[in-house]
Design a protein around this motif. Structure first.
Motif, PDB file in Angstrom:
ATOM      1  N   ASP A  88       8.395 -42.479  21.761  1.00 49.69           N
ATOM      2  CA  ASP A  88       8.685 -41.932  23.163  1.00 49.69           C
ATOM      3  C   ASP A  88       8.166 -40.303  23.051  1.00 49.69           C
ATOM      4  OD1 ASP A  88       9.543 -44.174  23.926  1.00 49.69           O
ATOM      5  OD2 ASP A  88      11.678 -43.787  23.575  1.00 49.69           O
ATOM      6  N   GLU A 105      15.230 -34.474  24.377  1.00 44.82           N
ATOM      7  CA  GLU A 105      15.464 -35.781  23.665  1.00 44.82           C
ATOM      8  C   GLU A 105      17.114 -35.976  23.047  1.00 44.82           C
ATOM      9  OE1 GLU A 105      15.713 -39.164  22.713  1.00 44.82           O
ATOM     10  OE2 GLU A 105      13.713 -38.734  23.128  1.00 44.82           O
ATOM     11  N   ARG A 147      18.537 -38.482  21.538  1.00 49.67           N
ATOM     12  CA  ARG A 147      18.697 -39.072  20.311  1.00 49.67           C
ATOM     13  C   ARG A 147      18.520 -38.173  19.032  1.00 49.67           C
ATOM     14  NH1 ARG A 147      14.959 -43.894  22.083  1.00 49.67           N
ATOM     15  NH2 ARG A 147      13.977 -42.154  23.018  1.00 49.67           N
ATOM     16  N   ASP A 200      17.299 -45.624  15.540  1.00 47.18           N
ATOM     17  CA  ASP A 200      16.690 -45.060  16.544  1.00 47.18           C
ATOM     18  C   ASP A 200      15.171 -44.491  16.283  1.00 47.18           C
ATOM     19  OD1 ASP A 200      18.559 -45.504  18.317  1.00 47.18           O
ATOM     20  OD2 ASP A 200      19.622 -43.476  17.847  1.00 47.18           O
ATOM     21  N   VAL A 208      17.115 -38.238  13.143  1.00 43.56           N
ATOM     22  CA  VAL A 208      17.602 -39.182  13.975  1.00 43.56           C
ATOM     23  C   VAL A 208      18.417 -40.326  13.288  1.00 43.56           C
ATOM     24  CG1 VAL A 208      15.744 -38.879  15.956  1.00 43.56           C
ATOM     25  CG2 VAL A 208      15.720 -40.811  13.919  1.00 43.56           C
ATOM     26  N   VAL A 244      12.309 -43.244  19.012  1.00 39.67           N
ATOM     27  CA  VAL A 244      12.222 -41.799  19.197  1.00 39.67           C
ATOM     28  C   VAL A 244      10.830 -41.327  18.880  1.00 39.67           C
ATOM     29  CG1 VAL A 244      12.993 -39.538  18.188  1.00 39.67           C
ATOM     30  CG2 VAL A 244      14.548 -41.448  18.730  1.00 39.67           C
TER      31      VAL A 244
END
Length: 305
Positions: A277, A233, A235, A270, A266, A274
């Motif tokens: 996801d 990830e 981000r 986001d 984060v 995040v």
């Protein structure tokens, strides 16, 4: 005659005094020479004219001073980059207050007693204040919000049981737009006195995932799987402003599962993307590694005797 006897004594006395005053005035006019009457009238007219002139001078000079003060206040607000709503409100309040005082001072310059006018204005102000007590509270709350700025337009906040993006902050209320596109209007009075949770004020936010797996899974294997998910990830923030590494730990031994906690930082914008996801990646990848999610279960032992 009977009607005269039934008339109250006070009314009779007032009537007699009026008649007496009228008779004295007529007698004075009749006995005073015409040139003296004209002279007295001219003196009084000149005196009144001078009072009117003085009142006009006072009014125009006062109006000029008020404009200068209003411009000065406006420039101060511009230099300090004050919120437009509070600047406009204060400018209007200063202008109206000074104008009222100017009018009272101008009327007093004409020789008119302004005590009753001031008392009337005070009583009217008190009555209006009592009638608009809720609105005044919202005004005060709006000033507090605009001065201390616990949030601004565009921030995502939670307050008074509502959450949403701040669309507008006025002097009396605040408008929120919820995630399902509803408009919520909250009076500033109760908003300034309550708890405000601002999700957008800080640059970074911490995301937390709680992952339950069945008993028998190796904690090292589970941590390795979760670490690989976070590494993919992009981000996730690795910056001095946030902890250098995400935290992965065994959080609790529950009745039917072993719970792991994952925490990472984060950027505030986001956060939700995040969160969802990574939820999906965890759901798909963990079973691929041979690790199963638990189901609530009860072990029943039957003792046959």
């Amino acid at each position: 005659m009977l009607q005269f006897l039934q008339t109250p004594a006070v009314e009779i006395a007032d009537t007699l005094d009026l008649q007496k005053a009228t008779a004295e005035l007529v007698e004075k006019i009749a006995t005073t020479p015409a040139d003296q009457l004209l002279s007295d009238f001219a003196d009084k007219a000149i005196g009144f004219g001078l009072k009117v002139l003085a009142a006009l001078v006072i009014y125009f000079i006062g109006a000029w001073i008020i404009r200068k003060i209003k411009k000065l206040v406006h420039n101060i607000f511009i230099r300090r980059n004050t919120e437009h709503s509070i600047a406009s409100f204060v400018e209007s309040l200063v202008s109206i207050s000074l104008t009222v005082f100017l009018l009272i001072f101008t009327i007093s310059a004409l020789g008119i007693n302004t005590t009753s006018i001031a008392a009337l204005l005070a009583a009217g102000g008190m009555a209006i204040g009592m009638a608009l007590s809720g609105t005044v509270q919202n005004f005060a709350g709006g000033i507090m919000l605009l001065v201390f700025k616990p949030f601004k337009a565009g921030d995502y906040i939670e307050a008074q049981g509502f959450s949403g993006t701040v669309a507008d902050v006025s002097i009396v209320n605040t408008k929120l737009t919820t995630t399902d596109n509803r408009n919520i209007i909250i009076p500033n009075g109760i908003l300034s006195n309550g708890t405000i949770n601002n999700y957008s004020q800080n640059v970074y936010r911490r995301v937390e995932w709680l992952v339950d797996v069945e008993y028998g899974v190796s904690s090292d294997q589970m941590k390795s799987v979760l670490k690989s998910i976070l590494d993919d990830e992009k981000r996730i923030v690795y910056a001095p402003a946030a902890p250098a590494d995400p935290m992965i730990a065994l959080n609790a031994l529950r009745d039917s599962s072993v719970q792991f906690v994952v925490r990472a930082w984060v950027r505030s914008e986001d956060y939700w993307s995040v969160l969802y996801d990574v939820n999906e990646v965890i759901y798909n990848r963990v079973p691929e590694k041979g690790i199963q999610f638990p189901y609530p279960q009860i072990d029943v032992h039957i003792n046959n005797r």
